[in-house]
Design a protein around this motif. Structure first.
Motif, PDB file in Angstrom:
ATOM      1  N   UNK A  44      60.880  28.172-123.839  1.00 47.99           N
ATOM      2  CA  UNK A  44      60.202  28.175-122.553  1.00 47.99           C
ATOM      3  C   UNK A  44      61.004  27.511-121.529  1.00 47.99           C
ATOM      4  N   UNK A  45      62.316  27.461-121.772  1.00 52.18           N
ATOM      5  CA  UNK A  45      63.360  27.121-120.753  1.00 52.18           C
ATOM      6  C   UNK A  45      64.236  28.305-120.533  1.00 52.18           C
ATOM      7  N   UNK A  46      64.439  28.577-119.191  1.00 55.03           N
ATOM      8  CA  UNK A  46      65.475  29.669-119.096  1.00 55.03           C
ATOM      9  C   UNK A  46      66.351  29.510-117.995  1.00 55.03           C
ATOM     10  N   UNK A  47      67.679  29.851-117.942  1.00 53.65           N
ATOM     11  CA  UNK A  47      68.727  29.517-116.956  1.00 53.65           C
ATOM     12  C   UNK A  47      69.003  30.776-115.909  1.00 53.65           C
ATOM     13  N   UNK A  48      68.983  30.476-114.838  1.00 55.48           N
ATOM     14  CA  UNK A  48      69.347  31.689-113.875  1.00 55.48           C
ATOM     15  C   UNK A  48      70.563  31.052-112.941  1.00 55.48           C
ATOM     16  N   UNK A  49      71.443  31.826-112.914  1.00 52.68           N
ATOM     17  CA  UNK A  49      72.823  31.659-112.161  1.00 52.68           C
ATOM     18  C   UNK A  49      72.444  31.366-110.942  1.00 52.68           C
ATOM     19  N   UNK A  50      73.416  30.438-110.235  1.00 50.72           N
ATOM     20  CA  UNK A  50      73.224  29.797-108.873  1.00 50.72           C
ATOM     21  C   UNK A  50      73.337  30.927-107.973  1.00 50.72           C
ATOM     22  N   UNK A  51      72.632  30.950-106.687  1.00 53.35           N
ATOM     23  CA  UNK A  51      72.100  31.944-105.960  1.00 53.35           C
ATOM     24  C   UNK A  51      72.490  31.174-104.359  1.00 53.35           C
ATOM     25  N   UNK A  52      73.173  32.374-103.611  1.00 56.12           N
ATOM     26  CA  UNK A  52      73.110  31.465-102.214  1.00 56.12           C
ATOM     27  C   UNK A  52      71.824  31.482-101.471  1.00 56.12           C
ATOM     28  N   UNK A  53      71.779  30.470-100.604  1.00 60.37           N
ATOM     29  CA  UNK A  53      70.273  29.933 -99.998  1.00 60.37           C
ATOM     30  C   UNK A  53      69.566  31.240 -99.575  1.00 60.37           C
ATOM     31  N   UNK A  54      70.385  32.070 -99.072  1.00 57.40           N
ATOM     32  CA  UNK A  54      69.571  33.337 -98.320  1.00 57.40           C
ATOM     33  C   UNK A  54      68.710  34.385 -99.401  1.00 57.40           C
ATOM     34  N   UNK A  55      68.893  33.866-100.919  1.00 58.86           N
ATOM     35  CA  UNK A  55      68.285  34.617-101.847  1.00 58.86           C
ATOM     36  C   UNK A  55      67.403  33.636-102.752  1.00 58.86           C
ATOM     37  N   UNK A  56      67.355  32.301-102.678  1.00 58.44           N
ATOM     38  CA  UNK A  56      66.768  31.357-103.366  1.00 58.44           C
ATOM     39  C   UNK A  56      65.293  31.517-103.213  1.00 58.44           C
ATOM     40  N   UNK A  57      64.813  32.063-101.785  1.00 54.88           N
ATOM     41  CA  UNK A  57      63.411  32.079-101.403  1.00 54.88           C
ATOM     42  C   UNK A  57      62.830  32.821-102.471  1.00 54.88           C
ATOM     43  N   UNK A  58      63.307  33.979-102.893  1.00 54.12           N
ATOM     44  CA  UNK A  58      62.438  34.656-103.837  1.00 54.12           C
ATOM     45  C   UNK A  58      62.022  34.229-105.068  1.00 54.12           C
ATOM     46  N   UNK A  59      63.007  33.268-105.838  1.00 51.79           N
ATOM     47  CA  UNK A  59      62.510  32.673-106.944  1.00 51.79           C
ATOM     48  C   UNK A  59      61.562  31.393-106.623  1.00 51.79           C
ATOM     49  N   UNK A  60      61.769  30.561-105.510  1.00 53.41           N
ATOM     50  CA  UNK A  60      60.936  29.676-105.173  1.00 53.41           C
ATOM     51  C   UNK A  60      59.381  30.269-104.702  1.00 53.41           C
ATOM     52  N   UNK A  61      59.158  31.341-104.027  1.00 49.50           N
ATOM     53  CA  UNK A  61      58.025  31.845-103.858  1.00 49.50           C
ATOM     54  C   UNK A  61      57.373  32.435-105.324  1.00 49.50           C
ATOM     55  N   UNK A  62      58.323  32.876-106.188  1.00 48.66           N
ATOM     56  CA  UNK A  62      57.543  33.187-107.538  1.00 48.66           C
ATOM     57  C   UNK A  62      57.182  32.194-108.276  1.00 48.66           C
ATOM     58  N   UNK A  63      57.509  30.852-107.897  1.00 47.22           N
ATOM     59  CA  UNK A  63      57.264  29.554-108.854  1.00 47.22           C
ATOM     60  C   UNK A  63      55.729  29.264-108.558  1.00 47.22           C
ATOM     61  N   UNK A  64      55.503  28.593-109.592  1.00 46.66           N
ATOM     62  CA  UNK A  64      53.998  27.936-109.562  1.00 46.66           C
ATOM     63  C   UNK A  64      53.848  26.496-109.134  1.00 46.66           C
TER      64      UNK A  64
END
Length: 609
Positions: free
Chosen positions: A278-298
């Protein structure tokens, strides 16, 4: 206004006060220029399209930028990190000679070495600077393990105290920072709290794509996202231990760790060793792409070591999380936890305590979707009302305008000093020569008494006065008391203040001003309280507020209180009043000495004012 931004890190590097800040300042009608280094952060390698050279000018979205050379590095080596910081400081100090002269300079800290070019600019071109503190040095160096050498930390602390004295104004990101600096002697009226904003143009707030959610494994899970640097300061073993607790009790809970940092590989190895699915690591993304991950978060996670220093900071990702509009789990004490609470945007939990993190995740999972949405909406509203780029920039512009206005006032005061001192020396040339001859005849050589005294910011200068005492020692070879060495001529010179006339040369040189706190002895510097030391925030004067309100007949405590009052309230009108009242006091010969003393008793140190 013409504003120069001095920062070691600037776009295309990730930077909190970079191009976005410069663009907003320009949008508000100001001329902006940037002095920075060649981009190499955070990897320590120069970005494609750049190479280190002596200087490079470029225009980025209409903002002129001067880049100076540095040693590119950002690994765990303290020596290489120091070379990175010091090389930029040295090159940028030279670079200050090749930028347009601004009305005010803005300095982004860290690192502390970036203050050097600002002080060079101040010394050579008389440009005041506003110092924006994002990390408290040396506290942060010790708390993060970047530096453990006590002597070096003490040296950094001494350097920072000098920076605080010379900065025209200091901005901090939290009330805790402000309180800590006040404890170190920085006056409250020199401090402003301006919280950070986030890169509003880079973070995409569009609704997440369900297909991408499935692709990234977000579907069907309660995803708690940590986005940002994974270093020692973040103490992310806490997350792994919380995940271990939740693996059975909350099988839908999952921690998504996205970013880079010196701890990533170790944390990944620990995850495999603990068999944490239940822990996954994703590589660093530029600020322009981080919004996608933040929006998918609960939910969005912030965590730092349980260190007193971090209780007064607000991690930069907090603002991004608030703007995205998702519930926040804040594993930081103090100001950051208070911000989340004030915003109604989530829950705070005890840092480095896995069980409290697990409990907070379970609490969010137990809420309805609409209750979690309400938290997110509250956080967004708080961000736009109190923390946005426009709100923060407006506050900085207010500070810049205040500093620039004070600078012009200082110019006017300096012009008056030069005209008055120069004119006075011309008019009084013959009387001064006559007094010098009289002193030579009655007291011998030297005619002038000279001594090192503390000037602006406590820097020493040589002050000149007519000599008023004869030489004299007792049977043990020690100088006689001042009252026994003071001659009738000396008493007359002091009573009439004629002994002060050679100080006009100090005024002409810029060591002193006509009006200001009287320069005392160098040995007193270490005896002042932080409040008393504020008398050195302005040039010392031939006369001052304390001189016309008692001179030497008042106590040291009262004298210093009057000096600090002048520093806080000085104006052209007040200076004119002091000069006029000085003339009256000279004729009345008030307050020439304390009772039983030739002038004043020695200052041995006082309690807090």
């Amino acid at each position: 206004m013409r504003i120069l931004l001095i920062t070691q890190w600037f776009d295309p590097e990730p930077s909190f006060k970079g191009l976005l800040f410069a663009q907003e300042l320009r949008r508000q009608g100001h001329q902006v220029e940037v002095l920075t280094g060649f981009p190499n952060y955070p990897g320590g390698k120069v970005y494609p399209g750049y190479r280190v050279r002596p200087f490079q000018r470029e225009i980025m979205d209409g903002i002129p930028i001067l880049r100076v050379p540095l040693y590119p590095s950002h690994d765990g080596s303290g020596v290489k990190r120091a070379l990175n910081y010091l090389s930029f400081a040295a090159a940028a100090s030279i670079g200050t000679l090749f930028v347009s002269r601004p009305d005010v300079a803005y300095v982004y800290h860290p690192p502390a070495t970036v203050s050097l070019p600002a002080m060079v600019l101040q010394a050579l071109r008389r440009v005041p600077f506003v110092y924006d503190i994002q990390d408290l040095w040396p506290d942060t160096l010790a708390a993060t393990g970047m530096m453990e050498n006590a002597a070096v930390l003490k040296g950094v602390g001494g350097w920072m105290n000098q920076v605080y004295r010379q900065a025209a104004h200091i901005t901090v990101l939290s009330e805790g920072f402000k309180e800590r600096l006040q404890q170190r002697g920085v006056p409250e009226n020199k401090l402003s709290v301006i919280p950070n904003w986030t890169d509003e143009g880079q973070i995409d707030l569009a609704a997440p794509d369900p297909a991408r959610a499935r692709e990234l494994g977000f579907e069907g899970r309660f995803n708690v996202v940590f986005a940002g640097t994974m270093g020692k300061a973040q103490a992310l073993d806490t997350v792994l231990e919380a995940a271990e607790l939740l693996q059975i009790s909350q099988p839908t809970a999952r921690f998504v760790m996205i970013g880079g940092g010196v701890e990533v590989e170790r944390l990944q190895a620990q995850t495999l060793e603990r068999q944490l699915s239940n822990v996954v690591f994703l590589p660093r993304r530029p600020p322009s792409e981080i919004g996608e991950i933040l929006n998918l978060a609960d939910a969005l996670l912030v965590h730092l070591k349980d260190d007193p220093l971090f209780s007064i900071t607000i991690p930069s990702k907090t603002q991004a999380y608030l703007m995205v509009g998702k519930p926040i789990l804040m594993g930081v004490r103090g100001d950051a936890a208070q911000m989340v609470e004030d915003a109604g945007a989530g829950y705070a939990f005890e840092p480095q305590h896995p069980q409290t993190l697990a409990d907070a995740v379970e609490r969010l999972i137990g809420m309805t979707a609409s209750e979690r949405d309400h938290m997110g909406v509250s956080g967004q509203a708080y961000y736009w009302q109190k923390l946005s780029l426009e709100v923060g920039t407006n506050e900085f512009v207010r500070v810049f305008a205040q500093v620039a206005t004070n600078k012009h006032s200082d110019r006017s005061r300096r012009l008056l000093d030069v005209i008055a001192a120069g004119g006075g020396l011309l008019v009084l040339g013959i009387p001064l020569a006559g007094l010098a001859s009289l002193v030579r005849l009655k007291l011998g050589s030297p005619v002038l008494f000279s001594q090192q005294r503390p000037g602006l910011h406590g820097k020493p200068f040589t002050m000149y006065k007519f000599r008023t005492m004869r030489e004299g020692i007792d049977s043990h070879g020690q100088p006689l008391p001042d009252s026994e060495r003071l001659t009738p001529l000396g008493r007359f010179l002091r009573a009439s203040s004629l002994d002060e006339l050679p100080e006009l040369f100090n005024v002409l040189r810029g060591d002193m001003s006509l009006v200001g706190p009287r320069p005392l002895l160098m040995e007193y510097l270490d005896r002042y309280t932080p409040q008393q030391s504020r008398r050195h925030e302005v040039r010392p004067g031939i006369t001052g507020w304390a001189q016309i309100n008692g001179r030497n007949a008042i106590s040291w405590e009262e004298k210093f209180r009057l000096d600090v009052w002048y520093v806080e309230n000085r104006s052209f009108a007040l200076d004119m009043k002091i000069l006029w009242m000085t003339v009256q006091k000279v004729f009345k010969r008030d307050g020439i000495s304390a009772a039983g003393e030739a002038t004043m008793p020695k200052f041995e140190g006082q309690g807090e004012m």
